[in-house]
Design a protein around this motif. Structure first.
Motif, PDB file in Angstrom:
ATOM      1  N   UNK A   1       0.851  -1.188   0.000  1.00 43.63           N
ATOM      2  CA  UNK A   1       0.000   0.000   0.000  1.00 43.63           C
ATOM      3  C   UNK A   1       0.882   1.231   0.000  1.00 43.63           C
ATOM      4  N   UNK A   2       0.638   2.122  -0.934  1.00 46.60           N
ATOM      5  CA  UNK A   2       1.390   3.366  -1.019  1.00 46.60           C
ATOM      6  C   UNK A   2       0.776   4.402  -0.088  1.00 46.60           C
ATOM      7  N   UNK A   3       1.613   5.248   0.487  1.00 51.25           N
ATOM      8  CA  UNK A   3       1.119   6.276   1.408  1.00 51.25           C
ATOM      9  C   UNK A   3       0.794   5.683   2.765  1.00 51.25           C
ATOM     10  N   UNK A   4      -0.205   6.265   3.447  1.00 46.87           N
ATOM     11  CA  UNK A   4      -0.574   5.775   4.781  1.00 46.87           C
ATOM     12  C   UNK A   4      -1.108   4.352   4.682  1.00 46.87           C
ATOM     13  N   UNK A   5      -0.529   3.445   5.466  1.00 49.14           N
ATOM     14  CA  UNK A   5      -0.887   2.032   5.382  1.00 49.14           C
ATOM     15  C   UNK A   5      -1.330   1.444   6.721  1.00 49.14           C
ATOM     16  N   UNK A   6      -0.668   1.840   7.820  1.00 48.67           N
ATOM     17  CA  UNK A   6      -1.019   1.365   9.158  1.00 48.67           C
ATOM     18  C   UNK A   6      -1.355   2.574  10.035  1.00 48.67           C
ATOM     19  N   UNK A   7      -2.238   2.357  10.979  1.00 45.16           N
ATOM     20  CA  UNK A   7      -2.678   3.439  11.855  1.00 45.16           C
ATOM     21  C   UNK A   7      -1.625   3.803  12.898  1.00 45.16           C
ATOM     22  N   UNK A   8      -1.677   5.059  13.340  1.00 40.87           N
ATOM     23  CA  UNK A   8      -0.914   5.473  14.503  1.00 40.87           C
ATOM     24  C   UNK A   8      -1.709   5.136  15.751  1.00 40.87           C
ATOM     25  N   UNK A   9      -1.053   5.187  16.906  1.00 44.00           N
ATOM     26  CA  UNK A   9      -1.720   4.800  18.150  1.00 44.00           C
ATOM     27  C   UNK A   9      -1.323   5.717  19.288  1.00 44.00           C
ATOM     28  N   UNK A  10      -2.315   6.081  20.100  1.00 44.22           N
ATOM     29  CA  UNK A  10      -2.079   6.876  21.304  1.00 44.22           C
ATOM     30  C   UNK A  10      -2.723   6.184  22.499  1.00 44.22           C
ATOM     31  N   UNK A  11      -2.006   6.140  23.596  1.00 48.15           N
ATOM     32  CA  UNK A  11      -2.544   5.624  24.858  1.00 48.15           C
ATOM     33  C   UNK A  11      -2.965   6.801  25.728  1.00 48.15           C
ATOM     34  N   UNK A  12      -4.118   6.673  26.403  1.00 46.02           N
ATOM     35  CA  UNK A  12      -4.472   7.725  27.357  1.00 46.02           C
ATOM     36  C   UNK A  12      -5.040   7.137  28.635  1.00 46.02           C
ATOM     37  N   UNK A  13      -4.822   7.876  29.710  1.00 50.01           N
ATOM     38  CA  UNK A  13      -5.394   7.542  31.010  1.00 50.01           C
ATOM     39  C   UNK A  13      -6.003   8.804  31.590  1.00 50.01           C
ATOM     40  N   UNK A  14      -7.222   8.696  32.073  1.00 51.09           N
ATOM     41  CA  UNK A  14      -7.904   9.834  32.693  1.00 51.09           C
ATOM     42  C   UNK A  14      -8.277   9.471  34.128  1.00 51.09           C
ATOM     43  N   UNK A  15      -7.796  10.258  35.069  1.00 55.10           N
ATOM     44  CA  UNK A  15      -8.187  10.104  36.469  1.00 55.10           C
ATOM     45  C   UNK A  15      -9.148  11.238  36.805  1.00 55.10           C
ATOM     46  N   UNK A  16     -10.364  10.871  37.152  1.00 54.00           N
ATOM     47  CA  UNK A  16     -11.389  11.849  37.520  1.00 54.00           C
ATOM     48  C   UNK A  16     -11.506  11.871  39.037  1.00 54.00           C
TER      49      UNK A  16
END
Length: 388
Positions: free
Chosen positions: A171-186
Protein backbone atom coordinates in the motif's frame (compact mmCIF):
# COMPACT_ATOMS: atom_id res chain seq x y z
CA UNK A 1 20.61 -20.20 -2.74
CA UNK A 2 17.57 -19.24 -0.64
CA UNK A 3 15.55 -22.26 -1.73
CA UNK A 4 18.36 -24.56 -0.63
CA UNK A 5 18.17 -23.03 2.86
CA UNK A 6 14.42 -23.11 3.38
CA UNK A 7 14.71 -25.93 5.94
CA UNK A 8 17.20 -23.82 7.89
CA UNK A 9 14.72 -20.94 8.02
CA UNK A 10 12.09 -23.33 9.37
CA UNK A 11 14.47 -24.72 12.00
CA UNK A 12 15.41 -21.22 13.19
CA UNK A 13 11.77 -20.16 13.31
CA UNK A 14 10.81 -23.19 15.37
CA UNK A 15 13.68 -22.66 17.79
CA UNK A 16 12.63 -19.05 18.34
CA UNK A 17 8.97 -20.03 18.59
CA UNK A 18 9.80 -22.52 21.30
CA UNK A 19 11.85 -19.94 23.23
CA UNK A 20 9.89 -16.65 23.08
CA UNK A 21 10.80 -13.60 25.15
CA UNK A 22 8.78 -10.50 25.96
CA UNK A 23 9.59 -7.01 24.72
CA UNK A 24 12.72 -5.53 26.34
CA UNK A 25 13.49 -8.91 27.94
CA UNK A 26 14.84 -10.60 24.80
CA UNK A 27 18.37 -11.19 26.07
CA UNK A 28 18.62 -14.86 25.02
CA UNK A 29 17.04 -14.15 21.62
CA UNK A 30 19.47 -11.29 21.04
CA UNK A 31 22.37 -13.54 21.97
CA UNK A 32 21.12 -16.21 19.57
CA UNK A 33 21.02 -13.63 16.77
CA UNK A 34 24.47 -12.25 17.59
CA UNK A 35 25.92 -15.78 17.75
CA UNK A 36 24.59 -16.47 14.25
CA UNK A 37 26.94 -13.82 12.85
CA UNK A 38 30.07 -14.98 14.69
CA UNK A 39 32.93 -15.62 12.29
CA UNK A 40 31.18 -13.84 9.41
CA UNK A 41 32.73 -10.87 7.60
CA UNK A 42 30.40 -8.24 9.05
CA UNK A 43 30.28 -5.61 11.78
CA UNK A 44 27.84 -6.47 14.57
CA UNK A 45 26.66 -3.79 17.00
CA UNK A 46 24.62 -5.00 19.97
CA UNK A 47 22.49 -3.31 22.65
CA UNK A 48 21.52 -0.58 20.21
CA UNK A 49 18.84 1.83 21.37
CA UNK A 50 16.72 1.19 24.44
CA UNK A 51 17.24 -2.55 24.67
CA UNK A 52 18.65 -5.50 22.80
CA UNK A 53 18.64 -4.04 19.29
CA UNK A 54 21.29 -5.33 16.88
CA UNK A 55 22.65 -3.75 13.69
CA UNK A 56 24.67 -5.91 11.31
CA UNK A 57 26.59 -3.98 8.64
CA UNK A 58 27.40 -5.71 5.36
CA UNK A 59 29.86 -3.63 3.34
CA UNK A 60 29.70 -4.36 -0.36
CA UNK A 61 32.53 -4.62 -2.86
CA UNK A 62 32.06 -1.01 -3.98
CA UNK A 63 30.89 2.17 -2.28
CA UNK A 64 27.31 3.24 -2.86
CA UNK A 65 23.97 3.73 -1.19
CA UNK A 66 22.97 2.18 2.13
CA UNK A 67 19.90 -0.02 2.46
CA UNK A 68 18.25 -0.97 5.76
CA UNK A 69 16.40 -4.28 6.21
CA UNK A 70 14.45 -4.66 9.44
CA UNK A 71 13.12 -7.69 11.31
CA UNK A 72 11.69 -7.58 14.85
CA UNK A 73 12.16 -10.40 17.37
CA UNK A 74 10.01 -9.90 20.50
CA UNK A 75 7.04 -12.04 21.58
CA UNK A 76 3.75 -11.38 23.40
CA UNK A 77 2.33 -12.06 26.89
CA UNK A 78 -0.07 -14.71 25.55
CA UNK A 79 -0.51 -18.32 26.63
CA UNK A 80 -0.11 -20.45 23.52
CA UNK A 81 -3.00 -22.74 22.55
CA UNK A 82 -1.62 -24.24 19.35
CA UNK A 83 -0.90 -27.96 19.06
CA UNK A 84 2.55 -27.96 17.48
CA UNK A 85 5.66 -29.88 18.60
CA UNK A 86 7.64 -26.66 18.94
CA UNK A 87 5.07 -24.99 21.21
CA UNK A 88 6.33 -22.26 23.55
CA UNK A 89 8.03 -23.62 26.64
CA UNK A 90 7.84 -20.23 28.38
CA UNK A 91 4.52 -20.11 30.20
CA UNK A 92 2.38 -17.13 29.25
CA UNK A 93 4.73 -16.01 26.47
CA UNK A 94 4.16 -16.70 22.78
CA UNK A 95 5.31 -15.66 19.33
CA UNK A 96 1.74 -14.82 18.36
CA UNK A 97 2.60 -12.16 15.79
CA UNK A 98 5.13 -13.87 13.54
CA UNK A 99 8.29 -12.13 14.70
CA UNK A 100 9.97 -15.53 14.98
CA UNK A 101 9.37 -15.91 11.25
CA UNK A 102 10.63 -12.39 10.54
CA UNK A 103 13.91 -13.15 12.30
CA UNK A 104 14.30 -16.60 10.74
CA UNK A 105 14.00 -15.45 7.15
CA UNK A 106 16.19 -12.40 7.79
CA UNK A 107 19.06 -14.37 9.32
CA UNK A 108 19.30 -16.68 6.32
CA UNK A 109 18.83 -13.84 3.83
CA UNK A 110 21.54 -11.82 5.59
CA UNK A 111 23.92 -14.76 5.41
CA UNK A 112 23.28 -15.11 1.68
CA UNK A 113 23.91 -11.37 1.21
CA UNK A 114 27.18 -11.70 3.14
CA UNK A 115 28.30 -14.42 0.74
CA UNK A 116 27.44 -12.14 -2.20
CA UNK A 117 28.82 -8.96 -0.62
CA UNK A 118 31.54 -8.39 -3.23
CA UNK A 119 28.87 -7.90 -5.88
CA UNK A 120 26.91 -5.35 -3.83
CA UNK A 121 27.62 -1.71 -4.83
CA UNK A 122 26.87 -0.25 -1.42
CA UNK A 123 26.16 -1.15 2.19
CA UNK A 124 23.33 -3.18 3.69
CA UNK A 125 22.38 -2.78 7.34
CA UNK A 126 20.39 -5.63 8.86
CA UNK A 127 18.25 -4.19 11.67
CA UNK A 128 17.28 -6.82 14.24
CA UNK A 129 14.87 -4.81 16.35
CA UNK A 130 13.70 -5.44 19.89
CA UNK A 131 10.50 -4.37 21.60
CA UNK A 132 8.11 -3.74 18.71
CA UNK A 133 5.08 -4.91 20.68
CA UNK A 134 5.47 -2.62 23.69
CA UNK A 135 5.61 1.19 23.59
CA UNK A 136 7.84 3.07 23.19
CA UNK A 137 9.10 0.23 20.99
CA UNK A 138 12.60 -0.30 19.75
CA UNK A 139 12.48 1.45 16.38
CA UNK A 140 12.45 5.03 17.67
CA UNK A 141 15.51 4.57 19.88
CA UNK A 142 17.40 2.67 17.18
CA UNK A 143 16.85 5.60 14.83
CA UNK A 144 17.87 8.04 17.56
CA UNK A 145 21.12 6.09 18.10
CA UNK A 146 22.58 7.75 15.01
CA UNK A 147 23.76 4.40 13.67
CA UNK A 148 21.13 4.48 10.93
CA UNK A 149 21.59 8.10 9.86
CA UNK A 150 23.26 6.95 6.65
CA UNK A 151 20.28 4.95 5.36
CA UNK A 152 19.12 5.89 1.87
CA UNK A 153 16.12 3.57 1.99
CA UNK A 154 14.62 0.98 4.34
CA UNK A 155 12.43 -2.08 3.83
CA UNK A 156 10.45 -4.34 6.12
CA UNK A 157 7.74 -7.01 5.96
CA UNK A 158 5.09 -8.49 8.21
CA UNK A 159 3.53 -11.93 8.11
CA UNK A 160 -0.30 -11.87 7.97
CA UNK A 161 -2.60 -14.93 7.80
CA UNK A 162 -5.27 -13.09 5.81
CA UNK A 163 -3.85 -14.57 2.60
CA UNK A 164 -2.05 -17.82 1.73
CA UNK A 165 1.69 -18.12 1.30
CA UNK A 166 2.65 -16.70 -2.07
CA UNK A 167 0.68 -13.48 -1.58
CA UNK A 168 2.47 -10.14 -1.25
CA UNK A 169 0.46 -7.06 -0.32
CA UNK A 170 1.47 -3.43 -0.62
CA UNK A 171 0.00 0.00 0.00
CA UNK A 172 1.39 3.37 -1.02
CA UNK A 173 1.12 6.28 1.41
CA UNK A 174 -0.57 5.78 4.78
CA UNK A 175 -0.89 2.03 5.38
CA UNK A 176 -1.02 1.36 9.16
CA UNK A 177 -2.68 3.44 11.85
CA UNK A 178 -0.91 5.47 14.50
CA UNK A 179 -1.72 4.80 18.15
CA UNK A 180 -2.08 6.88 21.30
CA UNK A 181 -2.54 5.62 24.86
CA UNK A 182 -4.47 7.73 27.36
CA UNK A 183 -5.39 7.54 31.01
CA UNK A 184 -7.90 9.83 32.69
CA UNK A 185 -8.19 10.10 36.47
CA UNK A 186 -11.39 11.85 37.52
CA UNK A 187 -11.23 13.16 41.09
CA UNK A 188 -14.55 14.07 42.72
CA UNK A 189 -15.79 14.04 46.32
CA UNK A 190 -16.89 10.75 47.84
CA UNK A 191 -19.79 10.28 50.20
CA UNK A 192 -22.80 8.25 51.27
CA UNK A 193 -25.15 6.99 48.59
CA UNK A 194 -28.09 8.49 50.47
CA UNK A 195 -26.67 12.02 50.29
CA UNK A 196 -25.47 12.71 46.73
CA UNK A 197 -25.89 16.45 47.27
CA UNK A 198 -23.01 16.37 49.75
CA UNK A 199 -20.71 14.58 47.30
CA UNK A 200 -19.45 14.97 43.75
CA UNK A 201 -19.82 11.67 41.93
CA UNK A 202 -16.71 10.76 39.92
CA UNK A 203 -18.50 7.84 38.23
CA UNK A 204 -21.15 10.12 36.75
CA UNK A 205 -18.51 12.55 35.46
CA UNK A 206 -16.33 9.76 34.06
CA UNK A 207 -19.34 8.11 32.39
CA UNK A 208 -20.11 11.37 30.66
CA UNK A 209 -16.54 11.45 29.35
CA UNK A 210 -16.93 7.92 27.92
CA UNK A 211 -19.99 9.01 25.95
CA UNK A 212 -18.64 12.41 24.96
CA UNK A 213 -15.36 11.18 23.43
CA UNK A 214 -17.29 8.97 21.02
CA UNK A 215 -18.73 12.14 19.48
CA UNK A 216 -15.20 13.06 18.39
CA UNK A 217 -15.40 10.25 15.84
CA UNK A 218 -19.05 10.73 14.90
CA UNK A 219 -19.24 14.54 14.94
CA UNK A 220 -15.74 16.02 14.64
CA UNK A 221 -14.08 13.67 12.16
CA UNK A 222 -14.68 13.88 8.43
CA UNK A 223 -16.86 10.85 7.54
CA UNK A 224 -14.26 9.86 4.94
CA UNK A 225 -11.43 9.80 7.50
CA UNK A 226 -10.62 6.89 9.80
CA UNK A 227 -10.29 7.16 13.56
CA UNK A 228 -11.15 5.03 16.59
CA UNK A 229 -11.41 5.81 20.29
CA UNK A 230 -11.72 2.86 22.65
CA UNK A 231 -12.18 2.92 26.42
CA UNK A 232 -10.66 -0.39 27.44
CA UNK A 233 -10.68 0.03 31.21
CA UNK A 234 -13.10 1.77 33.60
CA UNK A 235 -11.94 1.30 37.17
CA UNK A 236 -14.84 2.44 39.35
CA UNK A 237 -15.12 -0.55 41.67
CA UNK A 238 -16.39 0.35 45.10
CA UNK A 239 -19.21 -0.31 47.55
CA UNK A 240 -22.81 -0.31 46.25
CA UNK A 241 -23.91 2.42 48.67
CA UNK A 242 -20.86 4.68 48.53
CA UNK A 243 -20.38 7.49 46.03
CA UNK A 244 -17.01 7.01 44.43
CA UNK A 245 -14.61 9.91 44.82
CA UNK A 246 -12.12 8.83 42.14
CA UNK A 247 -12.31 6.88 38.88
CA UNK A 248 -9.57 5.86 36.44
CA UNK A 249 -10.10 5.23 32.74
CA UNK A 250 -7.66 3.90 30.17
CA UNK A 251 -8.10 4.00 26.45
CA UNK A 252 -6.67 3.66 22.99
CA UNK A 253 -6.82 6.01 20.00
CA UNK A 254 -6.13 4.99 16.38
CA UNK A 255 -5.77 7.30 13.40
CA UNK A 256 -4.63 6.97 9.81
CA UNK A 257 -2.97 10.37 9.31
CA UNK A 258 -1.08 12.95 11.34
CA UNK A 259 -3.90 15.44 10.72
CA UNK A 260 -6.48 13.09 12.26
CA UNK A 261 -4.12 12.47 15.16
CA UNK A 262 -3.89 16.20 15.90
CA UNK A 263 -7.67 16.68 15.66
CA UNK A 264 -8.48 13.82 18.06
CA UNK A 265 -5.75 14.96 20.46
CA UNK A 266 -7.25 18.45 20.60
CA UNK A 267 -10.81 17.20 21.09
CA UNK A 268 -10.02 14.68 23.85
CA UNK A 269 -8.20 17.36 25.84
CA UNK A 270 -11.07 19.78 25.27
CA UNK A 271 -13.66 17.28 26.52
CA UNK A 272 -11.59 16.51 29.63
CA UNK A 273 -11.46 20.23 30.46
CA UNK A 274 -15.19 20.49 29.81
CA UNK A 275 -15.89 17.67 32.27
CA UNK A 276 -14.03 19.61 34.95
CA UNK A 277 -16.20 22.67 34.37
CA UNK A 278 -19.50 20.82 33.97
CA UNK A 279 -19.15 18.53 36.98
CA UNK A 280 -16.80 20.45 39.22
CA UNK A 281 -14.28 17.61 39.29
CA UNK A 282 -10.56 17.51 38.60
CA UNK A 283 -9.37 15.61 35.52
CA UNK A 284 -5.78 14.42 35.20
CA UNK A 285 -5.23 13.33 31.61
CA UNK A 286 -2.18 11.36 30.50
CA UNK A 287 -2.07 11.32 26.71
CA UNK A 288 0.91 9.58 25.07
CA UNK A 289 1.38 9.00 21.35
CA UNK A 290 2.98 5.56 21.03
CA UNK A 291 3.51 4.99 17.31
CA UNK A 292 2.89 7.41 14.42
CA UNK A 293 0.89 6.40 11.35
CA UNK A 294 2.98 4.29 8.98
CA UNK A 295 3.42 6.04 5.65
CA UNK A 296 5.10 4.23 2.79
CA UNK A 297 7.00 6.46 0.40
CA UNK A 298 5.00 6.48 -2.88
CA UNK A 299 8.07 6.47 -5.14
CA UNK A 300 9.82 3.69 -3.26
CA UNK A 301 6.59 1.67 -3.07
CA UNK A 302 6.08 1.97 -6.83
CA UNK A 303 9.62 0.68 -7.37
CA UNK A 304 9.02 -2.20 -4.95
CA UNK A 305 5.79 -3.17 -6.72
CA UNK A 306 7.43 -3.04 -10.15
CA UNK A 307 10.25 -5.23 -8.90
CA UNK A 308 7.97 -7.81 -7.29
CA UNK A 309 5.63 -7.94 -10.28
CA UNK A 310 8.59 -8.65 -12.54
CA UNK A 311 9.46 -11.82 -10.61
CA UNK A 312 8.90 -15.05 -12.47
CA UNK A 313 8.87 -17.26 -9.42
CA UNK A 314 6.48 -20.18 -8.78
CA UNK A 315 6.43 -19.36 -5.04
CA UNK A 316 5.00 -15.87 -5.69
CA UNK A 317 1.35 -16.13 -6.73
CA UNK A 318 -0.04 -12.63 -6.27
CA UNK A 319 1.16 -9.08 -5.76
CA UNK A 320 -1.71 -6.70 -5.03
CA UNK A 321 -2.77 -3.68 -3.03
CA UNK A 322 -4.19 -4.24 0.44
CA UNK A 323 -6.52 -1.88 2.37
CA UNK A 324 -5.48 0.44 5.19
CA UNK A 325 -4.94 -1.47 8.43
CA UNK A 326 -6.01 -0.09 11.80
CA UNK A 327 -3.20 -1.90 13.60
CA UNK A 328 0.01 -0.03 14.45
CA UNK A 329 3.66 -0.72 13.63
CA UNK A 330 6.72 1.05 14.99
CA UNK A 331 8.42 0.59 11.60
CA UNK A 332 6.68 3.94 11.10
CA UNK A 333 9.56 5.60 12.97
CA UNK A 334 12.04 4.51 10.28
CA UNK A 335 9.76 5.83 7.56
CA UNK A 336 9.48 9.23 9.28
CA UNK A 337 13.18 9.76 8.56
CA UNK A 338 13.99 7.47 5.61
CA UNK A 339 12.03 6.80 2.39
CA UNK A 340 11.04 3.16 2.33
CA UNK A 341 8.35 0.53 2.09
CA UNK A 342 6.74 -1.91 4.51
CA UNK A 343 4.75 -4.68 2.84
CA UNK A 344 2.93 -7.82 3.95
CA UNK A 345 3.46 -11.51 3.27
CA UNK A 346 0.58 -13.98 3.34
CA UNK A 347 1.06 -16.91 5.74
CA UNK A 348 -2.39 -18.49 6.09
CA UNK A 349 -1.95 -22.11 7.20
CA UNK A 350 -2.87 -24.69 4.59
CA UNK A 351 -6.24 -26.41 4.88
CA UNK A 352 -8.01 -23.80 7.03
CA UNK A 353 -10.96 -21.70 5.93
CA UNK A 354 -10.40 -18.89 8.42
CA UNK A 355 -7.02 -18.44 10.05
CA UNK A 356 -6.46 -17.11 13.56
CA UNK A 357 -5.18 -13.55 13.24
CA UNK A 358 -2.02 -12.12 14.80
CA UNK A 359 -2.07 -11.88 18.62
CA UNK A 360 -4.45 -14.84 18.96
CA UNK A 361 -3.31 -17.73 21.22
CA UNK A 362 -3.87 -20.12 18.30
CA UNK A 363 -1.98 -18.02 15.75
CA UNK A 364 0.16 -20.08 13.40
CA UNK A 365 1.77 -19.68 9.99
CA UNK A 366 2.41 -21.62 6.83
CA UNK A 367 6.20 -21.84 6.95
CA UNK A 368 6.34 -21.64 3.14
CA UNK A 369 5.87 -17.91 3.77
CA UNK A 370 9.42 -17.68 5.14
CA UNK A 371 10.88 -18.42 1.74
CA UNK A 372 8.45 -15.99 0.09
CA UNK A 373 9.57 -13.27 2.50
CA UNK A 374 13.24 -13.96 1.87
CA UNK A 375 12.82 -14.07 -1.91
CA UNK A 376 10.73 -10.90 -2.06
CA UNK A 377 13.10 -8.82 0.06
CA UNK A 378 16.10 -10.20 -1.85
CA UNK A 379 14.38 -9.23 -5.11
CA UNK A 380 13.75 -5.69 -3.86
CA UNK A 381 17.38 -5.28 -2.76
CA UNK A 382 18.74 -6.63 -6.03
CA UNK A 383 16.48 -4.31 -8.02
CA UNK A 384 17.56 -1.35 -5.92
CA UNK A 385 21.23 -2.05 -6.65
CA UNK A 386 20.45 -3.22 -10.20
CA UNK A 387 22.03 -6.60 -9.53
CA UNK A 388 20.93 -9.33 -11.93
Amino acid sequence: MLEERKDEMVQIRRHLHKNPELSFKEDKTAQYIADFYKGKDVEVQTNVGNGYGIIVTIKGGNSGKTVGLRADFDALPIHEETDVPFKSKNKGVMHACGHDGHTAYMLVLADCLIQLKDSIPGTIKIIHQNGEEMPPGGAKSMMESGLLDDLDTVYGIHLFPTHPAGYIGYRSGYAFAGRTYFKLVVQGVGGHGSSPHLSNDAIVAASHFVTAVQTVISRRLNPFDVGVITIGSFDGKGSFNVIKDSVELEGDVRYMTVEIQELIDKEVHRIAKGIEVEFGVKCELTYTADYPPLKNDPKVTAEVVASLESMNDPDIHEVSEYPMLSGSEDFAYYLEKVPGCFFVIGCKPKGVKEAYFNHHPKFDIDEDALLVAAKSVAQVVCSYYEIN
